[in-house]
Motif scaffolding. Structure first.
Motif, short mmCIF file in Angstrom:
data_model
loop_
_atom_site.label_atom_id
_atom_site.label_comp_id
_atom_site.label_asym_id
_atom_site.label_seq_id
_atom_site.Cartn_x
_atom_site.Cartn_y
_atom_site.Cartn_z
N SER A 1 3.17 1.97 -46.56
CA SER A 1 2.39 0.94 -47.25
C SER A 1 3.22 0.26 -48.32
CB SER A 1 1.15 1.57 -47.90
OG SER A 1 1.54 2.37 -49.01
N LYS A 2 2.66 -0.82 -48.83
CA LYS A 2 3.34 -1.55 -49.90
C LYS A 2 3.45 -0.70 -51.16
CE LYS A 2 -1.00 -3.69 -51.39
NZ LYS A 2 -1.71 -4.96 -51.57
N TRP A 3 2.53 0.29 -51.30
CA TRP A 3 2.58 1.13 -52.50
C TRP A 3 3.82 2.03 -52.48
CZ3 TRP A 3 -0.25 -0.96 -55.87
CH2 TRP A 3 -1.44 -1.59 -55.51
N ALA B 1 6.66 1.08 -51.20
CA ALA B 1 7.76 0.18 -51.57
C ALA B 1 7.80 -0.03 -53.08
CB ALA B 1 7.60 -1.15 -50.84
N ILE B 2 6.64 -0.26 -53.67
CA ILE B 2 6.59 -0.46 -55.12
C ILE B 2 7.06 0.79 -55.85
CG2 ILE B 2 5.04 -0.88 -57.06
CD1 ILE B 2 3.35 -2.62 -55.16
N VAL C 1 9.78 -3.49 -46.48
CA VAL C 1 8.41 -3.00 -46.31
C VAL C 1 7.44 -3.90 -47.05
CG1 VAL C 1 6.81 -1.11 -46.83
CG2 VAL C 1 9.06 -0.61 -45.86
N MET C 2 7.81 -4.31 -48.26
CA MET C 2 6.94 -5.22 -49.03
C MET C 2 6.80 -6.57 -48.33
SD MET C 2 7.80 -4.56 -53.05
CE MET C 2 6.53 -5.74 -53.48
N ALA D 1 4.44 -5.96 -45.40
CA ALA D 1 3.08 -5.61 -45.85
C ALA D 1 2.37 -6.80 -46.48
CB ALA D 1 3.14 -4.44 -46.83
N LEU D 2 3.10 -7.67 -47.16
CA LEU D 2 2.49 -8.80 -47.86
C LEU D 2 2.53 -10.09 -47.05
CD1 LEU D 2 3.89 -8.16 -51.46
CD2 LEU D 2 1.65 -7.53 -50.53
N ARG E 1 1.23 -10.37 -43.64
CA ARG E 1 0.61 -9.88 -42.40
C ARG E 1 0.31 -11.03 -41.45
NH1 ARG E 1 -0.67 -4.66 -42.34
NH2 ARG E 1 -0.59 -3.50 -44.30
N ARG F 1 11.61 -12.81 -46.87
CA ARG F 1 10.32 -13.31 -46.42
C ARG F 1 10.47 -14.66 -45.71
NH1 ARG F 1 4.90 -14.62 -49.94
NH2 ARG F 1 3.41 -13.61 -48.56
#
Length: 947
Positions: free
Chosen positions: A73-75, A77-78, A131-132, A135-136, A138, A199
């Motif tokens: 998940s993005k979490w 990555a953060i 990953v971010m 995930a961001l 989609r 991105r």
């Protein structure tokens, strides 16, 4: 693309690199821990514990996701970004406390190990950004590529405006808080920049609009073909004449890099088709070139943190990002092809095709390296471990060998701050081809001279600075003890050295030991403590001595040069300060030892028994003939014969000129032509009687390579020694230039094969110039020596044990001699006792046998080292060295293991070798930027004001 969110990737990207990192640090700590104080050890514990916690936590999260069958998940990555980035930042702040500056580079098992931390963590950070992005983003259709590209370009633009407008007008007081804030802003903006750049590429590859499909070449050709080519050309200096900008990221001059760049980009520009076979071919070709894409992605991955500032500083800095863009587009294309193909054929078949195609380039590289290793080893064996009994011609692929030597020489030379290595490929080459060893400059040029006739490679001599030569022996003290049971002497020599100069100096001398004597111990007083010498493998010991003296610490060393000549060095010797050192020698008979201006007498004639019997080593393969026994042996005057060696290299005489010189010498009637022989020598050699069609054969003999005179001489004396005849050769060399004759070393270790005289001659017209075999390229100018052929023909030797059935001929002198009962001893069937004279005799026998049969070098060399360790006696393959602390001794142990695991004819690098991956250069720049941020800003501000 979402398949790359599989948590299993974390094991490859995070867990495995961190495991390797911990293993490297463990090896480092084992070497230097004795030099670390309590504070430094605490830093090791703290940072090691934090990194271990991060690694275990990441692995635990990966296992949790695998068990729950959920994607990252993005979490995650953060969390990865806000934990690993601060760790790296703080780590670089305290890097000099983890490995203090007091630890010299040569003691580090891996150079620049602190910077490896950043290299191994960087994949985790890049993966977290990716990953971010996924995930961001989609629904890529709802996002605009141009907007993300605009944000990407805006970040370096904002920094540029800050440096050029805001910073010059901003008055501030420097503080650590300001430094940390600016560092945080720098890191944060870099992460945001990379996020929006990735991105942008992700959106372009995911968009399904007809416009992008129809005009995809408008962005694919510039990004996938033009930018990689421009990046290669810029790095290789094709776009700039400034030598300082060449090979910044490594040497990518090979044509294959350009060819693969064009093929890789071209394949990705080809539109996808919906037919199975063309799509399968395209998938296989793209899989084949993905190795190229992945390689450059890994090479430039550590550079990503500096990409923003590279764009600001250099107008073409954006080229650093082309490998990232290429990797993202290539990955997307392969995923799309894979999904298309698995709808028509089994998934496992497609996966196997992908893996096979992916391995084509690595297998080709490894196969090429293996071929080069074969060529190199054949050349090394021919030169340094030849079969002297083999009369069959040997052929070596000189083209392949020249390529190997060129590669080694190129990767050794680093000047003007440039990196001549090829990232990752050079370490692979060094491992596969060179066993993580090296060829010395001298060997590179020797091999080149032998096989091409000239030194084709530029070499740089190591510089050690100005060393005072005013160190001398001030006093000596000798004691001798006679072992009546074993009938040999143990003598110790204590030396006081004094430096009369005004700077640190190195004491250096050589001395010769008589036959039947060996060094059994050594010591050096260091800071008031008598430090015993360590018996170590010779190359490892001499390497560590050179490294230590460059840091002006305390080593002392003893090792053999050639024959019985021993080199002795002590460093440093401070001005007007005495140093104490000493050695121990075991010997059979009393003798005088010359140490510079001192002549010391070891043993005494009162207790020395008169022995007229040969003394055998425990292996019965070698015997010592005492002086008393030699006095009873019959004298023999053997018949001399000419043995001509004709230079048939590219630098030799024409055949007619060589023939004229040989015939002129024969006409002088110094010797008859009976039994005369001739050897045609260049890179190889061929011997035949000086009868029949020898003139025609000389005229038809191939002219090639260099004049490898040493091998020709060794073959001549070896075959004569093996025949044990009542004749002996007088060697005459026919060459226009003796200085171009090639020698690795003299023939002092071959003395057993020429008991009459160690003299050979160079013919220059009708004049003969004598040379010593022990120093084969220095003419003898001493008029008092009887060097004429007439004088040598009258020399007598001693036949042992009798004239009728001689087992050996020995030199007629008043010293003991060592003889071999067999020229081919078994090196593995005997265990030697510690520090006994008989063990020394056995060691000497093994060494002499090894000189006669060097073709067994790789096998026998290890046995020679092992037997020297068993006997605790110094031999020609070992050395006594005194070191000042445990860390130095551990480095010696590690280096010795490396040497013993490699090929015996390879060398240790002349200088400490640093990691060749360019990421370390960048990480060093990052660390300097973070530490010296204020100075950098001030420098930029000053330059701006000057403009």
């Amino acid at each position: 693309m979402r398949a790359l969110l599989n948590p299993r990737w974390l094991i490859l990207i995070n867990t495995l690199p961190l495991f390797v990192l911990f293993w490297l640090y463990l090896g480092m700590y084992q070497v230097i821990h004795t030099r670390l104080d309590e504070m430094h050890i605490q830093y090791w514990v703290i940072f090691g514990g934090v990194l271990a916690a991060l690694g275990i936590g990441t692995l635990g999260y990966a296992i949790f996701c695998i068990a729950r069958k959920q994607s990252l998940s993005k979490w995650f990555a953060i969390a990865a970004l806000i934990t690993y980035i601060p760790f790296l930042y703080i780590y670089f702040q305290y890097a000099s406390d983890i490995i203090p500056w007091s630890i010299p580079d040569w003691m580090l098992t891996v150079q620049d190990l602190p910077l490896y931390t950043g290299t191994f963590i960087m994949p985790t950070l890049a993966y977290a950004v990716f990953v971010m992005v996924v995930a961001l983003t989609r629904e890529a259709q709802k996002h605009k590529a141009w907007l993300n590209l605009l944000i990407t370009a805006g970040i370096p633009l904002l920094w540029y405006l800050f440096f050029t407008i805001v910073q010059p007008m901003w008055s501030y007081s420097y503080s650590r808080t300001y430094e940390h804030v600016m560092a945080v802003l720098t890191i944060s903006s870099t992460v945001i920049f990379l996020f929006f750049f990735a991105r942008t590429i992700y959106i372009l590859t995911q968009k399904q609009s007809e416009f992008l499909k129809r005009y995809s070449l408008l962005w694919k050709i510039p990004i996938l073909v033009v930018c990689p080519l421009l990046g290669l050309m810029l790095n290789n200096g094709d776009l700039a004449q400034d030598r300082y900008l060449q090979f910044i990221f490594g040497d990518f001059m090979a044509t294959s890099f350009y060819v693969l760049a064009v093929i890789t980009g071209g394949l990705l520009c080809i539109p996808n088709v919906n037919r199975f076979f063309p799509r399968l071919v395209l998938f296989i070709l793209r899989s084949f070139t993905f190795t190229f894409t992945l390689y450059f992605f890994l090479v430039f991955l550590p550079y990503l943190p500096l990409s923003v500032f590279a764009i600001i500083a250099v107008g073409v800095g954006f080229l650093m990002l082309s490998p990232v863009a290429l990797f993202l587009v290539h990955t997307k294309a392969l995923v799309t092809d894979f999904k298309f193909l698995v709808q028509r054929v089994n998934k496992r078949i497609v996966a196997v095709l992908f893996l096979i195609s992916l391995m084509v380039i690595p297998i080709a590289i490894i196969s090429d390296y293996r071929a080069e290793k074969t060529a190199l080893h054949q050349a090394l064996d021919f030169v340094y471990a030849p079969d002297l009994s083999n009369t069959e011609p040997t052929t070596i692929d000189t083209t392949a060998l020249h390529g190997v030597l060129n590669y080694i020489a190129k990767n050794k030379v680093q000047r003007w701050g440039n990196n001549n290595n090829t990232p990752y490929l050079t370490p692979l080459y060094n491992w596969l081809v060179l066993d993580n060893m090296m060829l010395s400059d001298r060997k590179i040029n020797t091999l080149s001279c032998i096989y091409t006739g000239s030194a084709d490679f530029e070499v740089w001599d190591n510089w050690r600075g100005n060393i005072s030569n005013e160190v001398y022996i001030d006093t000596t003290l000798t004691t001798s003890h006679y072992n009546a049971a074993e009938q040999y002497w143990t003598s110790t020599i204590d030396l006081t050295l004094l430096n009369e100069g005004n700077q640190q100096g190195e004491y250096e001398t050589t001395f010769s030991l008589p036959e039947g004597s060996w060094i059994s111990n050594y010591y050096l007083v260091i800071e008031g403590e008598k430090v015993p010498g360590i018996l170590a493998e010779k190359k490892a010991a001499t390497w560590i001595y050179d490294q230590i003296t460059s840091y002006r610490r305390d080593p002392g060393i003893l090792h053999y040069l050639e024959g019985n000549e021993v080199a002795f060095k002590v460093f440093p010797c401070e001005p007007k300060v005495a140093r104490t050192t000493g050695l121990e020698i075991i010997h059979k008979e009393p003798f005088h030892l010359q140490l510079d201006s001192f002549q010391v007498f070891l043993g005494d004639t009162v207790h020395q028994p008169t022995t007229s019997e040969p003394m055998w080593a425990s292996n019965k393969g070698v015997a010592y003939l005492p002086a008393a026994l030699k006095a009873t042996l019959p004298k023999v005057q053997r018949t001399p014969y000419y043995h001509f060696v004709v230079d048939c290299s590219v630098n030799g005489y024409p055949a007619d000129s060589s023939i004229w010189q040989i015939e002129s010498l024969l006409q002088q009637n110094l010797l008859t032509s009976e039994n005369a022989r001739v050897t045609f020598a260049n890179s190889y050699s061929h011997t035949q009687p000086l009868t029949g069609e020898w003139k025609n054969e000389l005229k038809n003999y191939p002219i090639q390579g260099g004049f490898f005179l040493e091998k020709a001489l060794r073959e001549i004396y070896f075959h004569h020694y093996q025949s044990n005849e009542s004749t002996f050769p007088i060697v005459v060399v026919i060459t226009p230039a003796m200085w171009e004759a090639i020698f690795n070393k003299g023939l002092a270790d071959f003395q057993i094969t020429f008991p009459e005289s160690d003299i050979y001659y160079h013919a220059n017209g009708k004049q003969l110039t004598p040379y010593h075999l022990s120093k084969p390229q220095l003419p003898i100018n001493d008029s008092l020596q009887q060097n004429t052929i007439q004088a040598i023909t009258k020399l007598e030797v001693l036949a042992w044990p009798s004239v009728n059935e001689p087992k050996a001929y020995v030199t007629n002198n008043h010293e003991g001699s060592i003889v071999l009962a067999s020229s081919d001893l078994d090196f593995e069937t005997i265990a030697l006792e510690k520090k006994t004279w008989q063990s020394g005799l056995a060691l000497q026998g093994y060494w002499l046998s090894h000189q006669l049969h060097p073709e067994q070098t790789d096998k026998e060399w290890l046995c020679l080292v092992k037997h020297s360790f068993e006997a605790q006696l110094m031999s020609p393959v070992t050395s006594f060295i005194s070191l000042e602390d445990e860390a130095q001794r551990q480095v010696l142990t590690n280096k010795q293991q490396q040497v013993l695991a490699g090929k015996s004819s390879l060398d240790i690098e002349e200088e400490s070798t640093r990691m060749t991956e360019p990421g370390l250069i960048v990480l060093a720049l990052i660390a300097l930027f973070l530490i010296y941020y204020k100075r950098i800003i001030t420098f930029i501000q000053r330059k701006w004001q000057q403009l």
